[in-house]
Scaffold this motif. Structure first.
Motif: not given
Length: 113
Positions: A65-78, A98-108
């Motif tokens: 789930q964390m990988v998928l969330l990060s992937t979707v957010l990164l694909v939208g961020l670009a 905010l998207v970068c913070l969400a990605i960072t939170t998921v990564a942590f």
């Protein structure tokens, strides 16, 4: 709902010039974004729909789930960073932050959990 909003985005260039009622009905899709990025509302709706399906697709695997969330957010961020779709620069910066913070939170959470 998604089908109607995608249809509205598809016909927006033609309908907006001939029908002011169309713009009033679908104002929520277009008013927040630059005129040359009128389609961004539909992109956000699709991204948010995909994000809502992540827990459903892998209910027992939190790391997936964390990988998928990060992937979707990164694909939208670009494309957001490239297109700068919001009307003001401040909104673009805030949304990307905010998207970068969400990605960072998921990564942590992935590292710690």
């Amino acid at each position: 709902w998604l089908a109607v909003t995608l249809w509205a985005n598809r016909v927006a260039p033609r309908r907006s010039a001939s029908s002011p009622v169309f713009l009033v009905m679908f104002r929520f899709l277009f008013v927040r974004f630059r005129a040359d990025r009128w389609y961004w509302g539909a992109i956000l709706l699709v991204r948010n729909l995909i994000l809502s399906f992540v827990p459903v697709t892998t209910p027992d695997d939190s790391h997936a789930q964390m990988v998928l969330l990060s992937t979707v957010l990164l694909v939208g961020l670009a494309p957001q960073a490239a297109l700068w779709p919001w009307k003001s620069n401040e909104l673009n910066v805030v949304d990307m932050t905010l998207v970068c913070l969400a990605i960072t939170t998921v990564a942590f959470l992935a590292v710690g959990g």
